[in-house]
Design a protein around this motif. Structure first.
Motif, PDB file in Angstrom:
ATOM      1  N   ASP A  88       0.660  -1.114  -0.080  1.00 30.42           N
ATOM      2  CA  ASP A  88       0.048   0.069  -0.036  1.00 30.42           C
ATOM      3  C   ASP A  88       0.796   1.278   0.134  1.00 30.42           C
ATOM      4  OD1 ASP A  88      -1.936   2.095   0.131  1.00 30.42           O
ATOM      5  OD2 ASP A  88      -2.728   1.206   2.531  1.00 30.42           O
ATOM      6  N   ASN A  89       1.284   1.391  -0.889  1.00 32.12           N
ATOM      7  CA  ASN A  89       2.398   2.689  -1.197  1.00 32.12           C
ATOM      8  C   ASN A  89       1.545   3.917  -0.768  1.00 32.12           C
ATOM      9  OD1 ASN A  89       4.955   1.506  -2.424  1.00 32.12           O
ATOM     10  ND2 ASN A  89       3.398   0.599  -3.855  1.00 32.12           N
ATOM     11  N   ARG A  90       0.549   4.022  -1.376  1.00 29.88           N
ATOM     12  CA  ARG A  90      -0.401   5.466  -1.257  1.00 29.88           C
ATOM     13  C   ARG A  90      -0.687   5.610   0.316  1.00 29.88           C
ATOM     14  NH1 ARG A  90      -4.513   7.454  -5.227  1.00 29.88           N
ATOM     15  NH2 ARG A  90      -5.146   9.568  -4.632  1.00 29.88           N
ATOM     16  N   PRO A 107       4.525   3.521 -10.772  1.00 29.82           N
ATOM     17  CA  PRO A 107       3.289   3.700 -10.131  1.00 29.82           C
ATOM     18  C   PRO A 107       3.867   3.627  -8.533  1.00 29.82           C
ATOM     19  CG  PRO A 107       2.768   2.055 -11.701  1.00 29.82           C
ATOM     20  CD  PRO A 107       4.247   2.191 -11.754  1.00 29.82           C
ATOM     21  N   ASP A 147       2.206   6.773  -6.338  1.00 28.41           N
ATOM     22  CA  ASP A 147       1.311   6.502  -5.158  1.00 28.41           C
ATOM     23  C   ASP A 147       1.676   7.141  -4.023  1.00 28.41           C
ATOM     24  OD1 ASP A 147      -0.417   5.234  -7.101  1.00 28.41           O
ATOM     25  OD2 ASP A 147       0.022   3.161  -6.427  1.00 28.41           O
ATOM     26  N   SER A 194       1.145  10.666  -3.928  1.00 30.61           N
ATOM     27  CA  SER A 194      -0.356  11.049  -3.700  1.00 30.61           C
ATOM     28  C   SER A 194      -0.754  10.847  -2.278  1.00 30.61           C
ATOM     29  CB  SER A 194      -0.954   9.692  -4.458  1.00 30.61           C
ATOM     30  OG  SER A 194      -0.807   9.988  -6.087  1.00 30.61           O
TER      31      SER A 194
END
Length: 338
Positions: A171-173, A201, A205, A208
């Motif tokens: 879960d990078n975001r 991505p 992320d 973000s």
């Protein structure tokens, strides 16, 4: 007269002994997380009692398979063997593939020539499937694999809903959001970030998540792009200090960039965390615990992601239904830098 060779137990015999379906045995062998614990225990007991081992040699005669899986990393050899992110990936992939009776073939792709070479290798039928790591935007390898009908699992979410739909990510975001919120909770008000390469991505992320946490406090002057390497973290930190000398917090999108940021801060005469708090991303404990000060970092489960990737690919190779994607949680590991 020599005794007849004992016949190996089959997947079907394991299923009959455990009282489950062949598909369930296949999922256990491929370490799928979708099997109920009590069924997994019954299958594992049957495997031990019967002495079952995957017979890839016999399987290859029937299916024309090689028993090999390509582990493709879209980076240079210099970067792969210097970055602490990739060592655990290769070790975990080798271990998990060996556990399912498959052989790992490591393939590194830095430039167009490398991509062409690997495409030709995949087209030659030398591997049954592939695990693709560290893909950048417009990388041709997913398209090549899709055209060949090669079973593939991606590390990280793809840019778009293309033909390759099986992927595993952390879960990078959420990790970027957690790191930035933590800095806010520590009373930091001028929080900058050093991003990863924005053709990936994972880097997008994490950025973000940083933006989400800041809300209307977001200031694009406090964002600089790096490439996950230590040198880019140091250069990015110097640039940020020139733009905004009042920075009091930094979220670096990789631990190596955070190490570079620490060096730039130290050379500028700033103390960490008294003047500037620093948070990284990766949680390479062997690295983070030896930085000065020890680095607070977002933990991502690299080993767990590889286990899931190998499991998904194994199900695909066995003709079983596999989840399209898996997202693993991240968490903050607090040390002295923030």
């Amino acid at each position: 007269m020599m005794p007849a060779q004992q016949q190996r137990p089959t997947l079907e015999e394991v299923a009959a002994s455990a009282g489950v379906s062949r598909a369930t045995v296949s999922r256990v062998v491929n370490n799928s997380p979708t099997v109920a614990p009590h069924l997994r225990e019954r299958v594992e007991q049957a495997i031990r009692e019967l002495g079952y081992r995957p017979n890839l040699a016999a399987r290859s005669l029937v299916t024309r398979r090689t028993g090999a899986v390509g582990v493709v990393v879209a980076e240079s050899a210099e970067f792969v063997f210097a970055d602490p992110f990739f060592g655990p990936i290769v070790r975990a992939a080798s271990r998990e593939l060996a556990r399912t009776g498959r052989q790992m073939v490591l393939l590194l792709a830095q430039d167009e020539q490398d991509h062409e070479r690997i495409a030709q290798y995949l087209e030659g039928g030398h591997v049954d499937g592939a695990l693709l790591f560290s893909l950048h935007r417009n990388d041709p390898l997913p398209e090549v694999a899709a055209r060949l009908g090669l079973p593939v699992v991606l590390q990280g979410r793809p840019w778009d809903a293309g033909p390759l739909r099986h992927w595993v990510d952390n879960d990078n975001r959420g990790g970027g959001r957690t790191a930035t919120r933590y800095l806010l909770e520590q009373g930091r008000s001028r929080i900058a970030t050093i991003t990863g390469p924005l053709d990936m991505p994972a880097a997008v992320d994490r950025l973000s998540g940083y933006r989400e946490a800041l809300g209307n406090q977001f200031d694009d002057r406090l964002v600089v792009a790096g490439d996950f390497r230590q040198e880019s973290g140091e250069a990015g930190m110097r640039e940020l200090l020139e733009r905004a000398p009042d920075i009091d917090g930094v979220f670096a999108a990789s631990d190596l960039m955070a190490v570079g940021a620490l060096r730039a801060l130290r050379r500028s005469g700033r103390k960490v965390p008294e003047d500037v708090a620093v948070v990284g991303f990766d949680d390479h404990a062997a690295l983070d615990e030896w930085t000065d000060p020890p680095l607070t970092s977002v933990h991502q489960d690299i080993d767990g992601a590889v286990v899931q990737m190998v499991s998904l690919l194994g199900l695909m190779l066995d003709g079983e239904e596999a989840p399209q994607h898996v997202v693993l949680p991240t968490r903050l590991v607090v040390r002295a830098s923030a």
